[in-house]
Scaffold this motif. Structure first.
Motif, PDB file in Angstrom:
ATOM      1  N   SER A   7       0.851  -1.196   0.000  1.00  0.00           N
ATOM      2  CA  SER A   7       0.000   0.000   0.000  1.00  0.00           C
ATOM      3  C   SER A   7       0.883   1.241   0.000  1.00  0.00           C
ATOM      4  N   LYS A   8       0.227   2.361  -0.300  1.00  0.00           N
ATOM      5  CA  LYS A   8       0.878   3.663  -0.273  1.00  0.00           C
ATOM      6  C   LYS A   8       1.525   3.896   1.095  1.00  0.00           C
ATOM      7  N   GLU A   9       0.771   3.480   2.135  1.00  0.00           N
ATOM      8  CA  GLU A   9       1.231   3.724   3.504  1.00  0.00           C
ATOM      9  C   GLU A   9       2.487   2.903   3.821  1.00  0.00           C
ATOM     10  N   GLU A  10       2.491   1.680   3.330  1.00  0.00           N
ATOM     11  CA  GLU A  10       3.691   0.853   3.538  1.00  0.00           C
ATOM     12  C   GLU A  10       4.880   1.452   2.805  1.00  0.00           C
ATOM     13  N   LYS A  11       4.604   1.964   1.621  1.00  0.00           N
ATOM     14  CA  LYS A  11       5.683   2.607   0.860  1.00  0.00           C
ATOM     15  C   LYS A  11       6.217   3.798   1.641  1.00  0.00           C
ATOM     16  N   MET A  51       6.180  -7.222  -8.359  1.00  0.00           N
ATOM     17  CA  MET A  51       7.489  -7.859  -8.314  1.00  0.00           C
ATOM     18  C   MET A  51       7.576  -8.946  -9.371  1.00  0.00           C
ATOM     19  N   GLN A  52       6.427  -9.638  -9.554  1.00  0.00           N
ATOM     20  CA  GLN A  52       6.430 -10.744 -10.512  1.00  0.00           C
ATOM     21  C   GLN A  52       6.238 -10.285 -11.959  1.00  0.00           C
ATOM     22  N   THR A  53       5.775  -9.064 -12.127  1.00  0.00           N
ATOM     23  CA  THR A  53       5.545  -8.593 -13.496  1.00  0.00           C
ATOM     24  C   THR A  53       6.553  -7.488 -13.870  1.00  0.00           C
ATOM     25  N   THR A  54       6.223  -6.258 -13.492  1.00  0.00           N
ATOM     26  CA  THR A  54       7.035  -5.119 -13.921  1.00  0.00           C
ATOM     27  C   THR A  54       8.495  -5.236 -13.483  1.00  0.00           C
ATOM     28  N   LEU A  55       8.704  -5.521 -12.208  1.00  0.00           N
ATOM     29  CA  LEU A  55      10.072  -5.573 -11.710  1.00  0.00           C
ATOM     30  C   LEU A  55      10.865  -6.682 -12.407  1.00  0.00           C
ATOM     31  N   LYS A  56      10.180  -7.782 -12.630  1.00  0.00           N
ATOM     32  CA  LYS A  56      10.844  -8.897 -13.312  1.00  0.00           C
ATOM     33  C   LYS A  56      11.206  -8.503 -14.747  1.00  0.00           C
ATOM     34  N   GLN A  57      10.288  -7.799 -15.399  1.00  0.00           N
ATOM     35  CA  GLN A  57      10.591  -7.342 -16.768  1.00  0.00           C
ATOM     36  C   GLN A  57      11.836  -6.454 -16.779  1.00  0.00           C
ATOM     37  N   VAL A 109      16.285   2.100  -5.207  1.00  0.00           N
ATOM     38  CA  VAL A 109      15.345   1.310  -4.426  1.00  0.00           C
ATOM     39  C   VAL A 109      13.975   1.356  -5.102  1.00  0.00           C
ATOM     40  N   ASN A 110      13.451   0.192  -5.393  1.00  0.00           N
ATOM     41  CA  ASN A 110      12.142   0.099  -6.035  1.00  0.00           C
ATOM     42  C   ASN A 110      11.100  -0.371  -5.038  1.00  0.00           C
ATOM     43  N   LEU A 111      10.057   0.416  -4.868  1.00  0.00           N
ATOM     44  CA  LEU A 111       8.970   0.023  -3.978  1.00  0.00           C
ATOM     45  C   LEU A 111       7.876  -0.589  -4.835  1.00  0.00           C
ATOM     46  N   CYS A 112       7.529  -1.833  -4.557  1.00  0.00           N
ATOM     47  CA  CYS A 112       6.511  -2.468  -5.401  1.00  0.00           C
ATOM     48  C   CYS A 112       5.698  -3.494  -4.622  1.00  0.00           C
ATOM     49  N   SER A 113       4.539  -3.814  -5.171  1.00  0.00           N
ATOM     50  CA  SER A 113       3.668  -4.801  -4.543  1.00  0.00           C
ATOM     51  C   SER A 113       4.148  -6.200  -4.916  1.00  0.00           C
ATOM     52  N   HIS A 114       3.585  -7.196  -4.250  1.00  0.00           N
ATOM     53  CA  HIS A 114       3.922  -8.580  -4.604  1.00  0.00           C
ATOM     54  C   HIS A 114       3.684  -8.836  -6.080  1.00  0.00           C
ATOM     55  N   ALA A 115       2.528  -8.370  -6.554  1.00  0.00           N
ATOM     56  CA  ALA A 115       2.169  -8.621  -7.953  1.00  0.00           C
ATOM     57  C   ALA A 115       3.154  -7.950  -8.900  1.00  0.00           C
ATOM     58  N   LYS A 159      20.294  -7.733 -14.891  1.00  0.00           N
ATOM     59  CA  LYS A 159      20.987  -7.488 -13.626  1.00  0.00           C
ATOM     60  C   LYS A 159      20.036  -7.736 -12.461  1.00  0.00           C
ATOM     61  N   LYS A 160      20.544  -8.375 -11.452  1.00  0.00           N
ATOM     62  CA  LYS A 160      19.699  -8.746 -10.313  1.00  0.00           C
ATOM     63  C   LYS A 160      19.255  -7.530  -9.507  1.00  0.00           C
ATOM     64  N   ILE A 161      17.990  -7.550  -9.126  1.00  0.00           N
ATOM     65  CA  ILE A 161      17.473  -6.537  -8.199  1.00  0.00           C
ATOM     66  C   ILE A 161      17.195  -7.283  -6.893  1.00  0.00           C
ATOM     67  N   LEU A 162      17.891  -6.874  -5.843  1.00  0.00           N
ATOM     68  CA  LEU A 162      17.870  -7.660  -4.607  1.00  0.00           C
ATOM     69  C   LEU A 162      16.861  -7.130  -3.595  1.00  0.00           C
ATOM     70  N   PRO A 163      16.355  -8.003  -2.733  1.00  0.00           N
ATOM     71  CA  PRO A 163      15.445  -7.536  -1.679  1.00  0.00           C
ATOM     72  C   PRO A 163      16.206  -6.702  -0.650  1.00  0.00           C
ATOM     73  N   LEU A 164      15.542  -5.689  -0.154  1.00  0.00           N
ATOM     74  CA  LEU A 164      16.190  -4.815   0.829  1.00  0.00           C
ATOM     75  C   LEU A 164      15.377  -4.811   2.113  1.00  0.00           C
ATOM     76  N   ASN A 165      16.056  -4.924   3.204  1.00  0.00           N
ATOM     77  CA  ASN A 165      15.390  -4.815   4.494  1.00  0.00           C
ATOM     78  C   ASN A 165      15.516  -3.374   4.976  1.00  0.00           C
ATOM     79  N   THR A 166      14.409  -2.604   4.857  1.00  0.00           N
ATOM     80  CA  THR A 166      14.535  -1.177   5.189  1.00  0.00           C
ATOM     81  C   THR A 166      14.486  -0.909   6.677  1.00  0.00           C
ATOM     82  N   ASP A 167      14.172  -1.950   7.467  1.00  0.00           N
ATOM     83  CA  ASP A 167      14.221  -1.714   8.911  1.00  0.00           C
ATOM     84  C   ASP A 167      15.664  -1.581   9.358  1.00  0.00           C
ATOM     85  N   ASP A 168      16.544  -2.079   8.494  1.00  0.00           N
ATOM     86  CA  ASP A 168      17.953  -2.035   8.838  1.00  0.00           C
ATOM     87  C   ASP A 168      18.669  -1.191   7.779  1.00  0.00           C
ATOM     88  N   SER A 169      18.617   0.117   7.974  1.00  0.00           N
ATOM     89  CA  SER A 169      19.105   0.990   6.908  1.00  0.00           C
ATOM     90  C   SER A 169      20.629   0.973   6.784  1.00  0.00           C
TER      91      SER A 169
END
Ligand code: ADP
Length: 445
Positions: free
Chosen positions: A286-290, A418-424, A410-416, A431-441
């Protein structure tokens, strides 16, 4: 020294482009680029030279000292902090200052030193004993004309005898007036009026004619025709200098109609790449999570600056409001702002007064503020068919990599997504786009 710029005019009203597109006219984009980037863009590409007469001498210079400039003008050049000529200047300046004068068509991307080159040529060609316009420079808009005039004023700061006049909206002269300034910088309509309708100056006495931002010029209705009409009044021995940031058939057709027997020089654009960029994604549904992710990332930025791209103006202003409410200092730049406001915001960001800039695609191209270390895609770039817009992605986060500078995207995206746009995007660039843990900046440091 040349006269100061006239007072700024009231801002233009916001444009009526759709929220999705948020694009600004070419002339405004070009202006924003100039403002955002204060340094020379260097390039590894080789310069290409074409000339009709293969026997005409051609050499390049490695120092401004080699140009036989007057000491006052040379001092002005060094005062601007220019130590050595840029790549385009190395080749263009000897042509522009040659005796007998040679006509030039030059193309290179914005920021490579074209303006500085022709301003230097304009100043050095003035004969201050003749108190009438001798040098004429056409710019596509009021703001771009002022930008060029300010470079001339600065470079010519020790050449008190050289006078400059703007022929732009808001500048009015009494009937029967005869201009005594040596250099005229203006927009095509006003220049045409001043020369042919009111006869404030004589086009047949012009010895140097500069046409700047030709690609922007042809994007404005009527400018090309007005330029041709001005051109028709020039004497055959008038030196013509033609500049463009892009190179295509339309620009070359225009050039052909303006510039006889030119030397043509081109410096190809260095392509952006993702080589030095670490790419991450964060799943936010959601927008709020972003927003929360951004807040976490924001806490983690200790050096440099960040740009956050949103898909619509609405999201961009929502994000700005939310962050401001939480006490973060952020700036918002969208296409609905007046040109003046956009310039102010970019200026503040460039000098580091603002650390975070929130924007839309209005800024997707050409703005490579060097100190930007983090680019956040609040929304992934997509085209009209809602497919990944890889070109925009590259423009947003890519670097020309010349300095080996690294950056973080840093790309903020939904689960869906991630499987479509981000994958494209990932597949497109390989080039790999890796998951980021933003709680640990710390991960971002
Ligand atoms: P263009 O007209 O191609 O967009 P500019 O002439 O405006 O490029 O130059 C881009 C930036 O680089 C400007 O900030 C200008 O002051 C600076 N610049 C131009 N020539 C030089 C040089 N020889 N050395 C250092 N900086 C330069």
């Amino acid at each position: 020294a040349p006269k100061k710029a006239p007072e700024p005019k009231p801002p233009s009203t916001g444009s009526s482009v759709s929220q999705e597109e948020d694009q600004v006219p070419k002339a405004e984009a070009s202006l924003m680029q100039k403002i955002a980037r204060s340094k020379l863009v260097t390039s590894k590409a080789e310069i290409e030279v074409q000339r009709q007469d293969p026997f005409s001498p051609l050499h390049s210079i490695k120092s401004f000292d080699d140009l036989n400039l007057t000491p006052k003008l040379l001092r002005g050049v060094y005062e601007m902090g220019f130590n050595a000529p840029s790549k385009i200047q190395e080749t263009a300046l000897p042509i522009l200052l040659a005796t007998p004068p040679q006509n030039l068509i030059a193309q290179s991307q914005s920021g490579t030193g074209k303006t500085a080159a022709f301003v230097l040529a304009m100043l050095s060609r003035v004969n201050p004993d003749n108190n009438f316009p001798q040098v004429l420079c056409l710019s596509p808009t009021y703001e771009l004309a002022i930008q060029t005039g300010e470079v001339a004023a600065k470079m010519g700061q020790f050449c008190d005898e050289i006078k400059l006049r703007y022929a732009v909206r808001g500048e009015e002269l009494p009937r029967g007036h005869k201009l005594t300034e040596h250099i005229i910088i203006g927009t095509p309509g006003k220049v045409l009026d001043w020369a042919t309708k009111y006869r404030f100056f004589d086009l047949s006495k012009i010895t140097v004619f500069v046409l700047d931002e030709a690609d922007v010029m042809i994007a404005t209705q009527g400018h090309q025709d007005q330029s041709f009409r001005i051109r028709k009044h020039l004497k055959e021995n008038c030196q013509i200098m033609f500049f463009s940031a892009t190179y295509d058939d339309e620009v070359m057709q225009f050039a052909k109609g303006i510039v006889p027997n030119p030397v043509l020089i081109r410096l190809k654009r260095e392509e952006e790449s993702l080589d030095n960029i670490q790419q991450y994604y964060v799943i936010c549904d959601s927008k709020e999570e972003k927003y929360q992710s951004i807040a976490n990332i924001y806490g983690g930025i200790t050096i440099g600056q960040a740009i956050i791209f949103c898909h619509t103006r609405k999201t961009a202003s929502w994000l700005t409001d939310s962050m401001t409410k939480d006490g973060h200092a952020v700036a918002l730049l969208t296409g609905e702002l007046s040109v003046e406001d956009r310039i102010n915001i970019l200026d503040r960001f460039r000098v580091g007064k603002e650390k975070v800039l929130i924007t839309t695609n209005v800024l997707s191209r050409g703005i490579d503020v060097e100190q930007v270390t983090i680019v956040v895609n609040f929304d992934l770039p997509i085209d009209q068919n809602r497919q990944a817009d890889c070109e925009t992605y590259l423009h947003r986060i890519g670097r020309t990599g010349r300095f080996g500078k690294s950056g973080i995207a840093v790309n903020l995206c939904s689960h869906a997504e991630m499987q479509t746009t981000l994958k494209q995007i990932q597949d497109h660039f390989g080039k790999k786009i890796l998951p980021l843990n933003t709680d640990d900046s710390d991960e971002l440091e």
